[in-house]
Design an enzyme around this catalytic site. Structure first.
Site, short mmCIF file in Angstrom:
data_model
loop_
_atom_site.label_atom_id
_atom_site.label_comp_id
_atom_site.label_asym_id
_atom_site.label_seq_id
_atom_site.Cartn_x
_atom_site.Cartn_y
_atom_site.Cartn_z
N ASP A 12 0.84 -1.19 0.00
CA ASP A 12 0.00 0.00 0.00
C ASP A 12 0.88 1.25 0.00
OD1 ASP A 12 -2.17 -1.69 0.22
OD2 ASP A 12 -2.27 -1.51 2.41
N1 URA Z 1 -1.14 -5.99 3.70
C1 URA Z 1 -1.63 -4.74 3.76
O1 URA Z 1 -2.65 -4.50 4.36
N2 URA Z 1 -0.95 -3.76 3.17
C2 URA Z 1 0.21 -3.96 2.50
O2 URA Z 1 0.79 -3.00 1.99
C3 URA Z 1 0.71 -5.27 2.43
C4 URA Z 1 0.01 -6.27 3.03
#
Ligand code: URA
Length: 236
Positions: free
Chosen positions: A104
């Site tokens: 993310d």
């Molecule tokens: N899980 C998440 O919630 N965000 C990420 O960036 C990676 C795994």
């Protein structure tokens, strides 16, 4: 055999016309001899091509470890946000590079960037169960039953059931390492939400058997060595 201008543009991630310009400028040499024209044929396996006297080492594929900072998206292009590709130093740029898997925008840590589509598919496919380890900081302390619930596979608010996951809760109980082997959208955040908690900081620290290099500062990138590639796939 391959055209010299095509070889340079592919290895350096530049346009064919820019590669031709470099050759025209007289800064490209093949086996020590200044190249005169982009249509010269070279053997990438055996010929040594240099630009400004530096070796352009031929590699079929390139594998990079990036320590992603917050604020960047894992995509090759984006109209709104900065992409992780902007963090790849000039020397590693080449055609076809992409981030193998997504973190993310507000997640930090290990992103693998490569131009090897087959390899990326192997490490991302949930069928191959390549584990990924995340360092998690949470709003509340972890409860004692998290380990069991995660090992049994938590059910997300959407109704999706997760594969078994492993948690190591630290002494500071609002921090933990979570190992998962699939990659659903916002998976770690949604897993903790299903447990009644909330991620406030997330960092991926390991893919397969390869840990994020502690010497890599946020935003820095380094090449993954040949033997480390095997560690990603093999040593869990
Ligand atoms: N899980 C998440 O919630 N965000 C990420 O960036 C990676 C795994």
């Amino acid at each position: 055999m391959e055209r010299l201008d095509k070889f340079i543009s592919g290895q350096k991630g530049m346009s064919r016309s820019d590669a031709k310009l470099l050759i025209k400028k007289g800064v490209v040499a093949v086996n020590g001899k200044t190249a005169k024209s982009g249509d010269a044929k070279i053997n990438p396996e055996t010929d040594t091509v240099t630009i400004d006297g530096k070796n352009t080492v031929y590699r079929k594929h390139i594998y990079l470890m990036l320590n992603k900072p917050q604020g960047y998206v894992c995509a090759t292009e984006d109209n709104v946000s900065k992409t992780v590709m902007e963090l790849v130093p000039e020397e590693f740029r080449r055609d076809g590079l992409f981030p193998a898997g997504r973190l993310d925008k507000d997640t930090e840590g290990f992103v693998l960037i490569t131009d090897d589509g087959e390899f990326a598919h192997r490490i991302l496919s949930p069928r191959n169960h390549v584990p990924k380890v995340y360092y998690c900081e949470l709003e509340h302390d972890c409860a004692d039953d998290y380990a069991e619930k995660l090992a049994n596979g938590v059910v997300l608010a959407s109704g999706e059931k997760c594969l078994p996951a492993e948690i190591k809760i630290n002494e500071k109980k609002n921090t933990a390492y979570l190992t998962i082997s699939e990659g659903k959208f916002h998976q770690v955040k949604r897993m903790f939400e299903a447990l009644g908690n909330r991620i406030i900081y997330l960092k991926r620290v390991k893919i397969g058997g390869l840990s994020l290099d502690e010497k890599l500062v946020l935003g820095a990138c380094r090449e993954i060595m040949h033997k480390e590639i095997a560690e990603i796939e093999g040593v869990f």
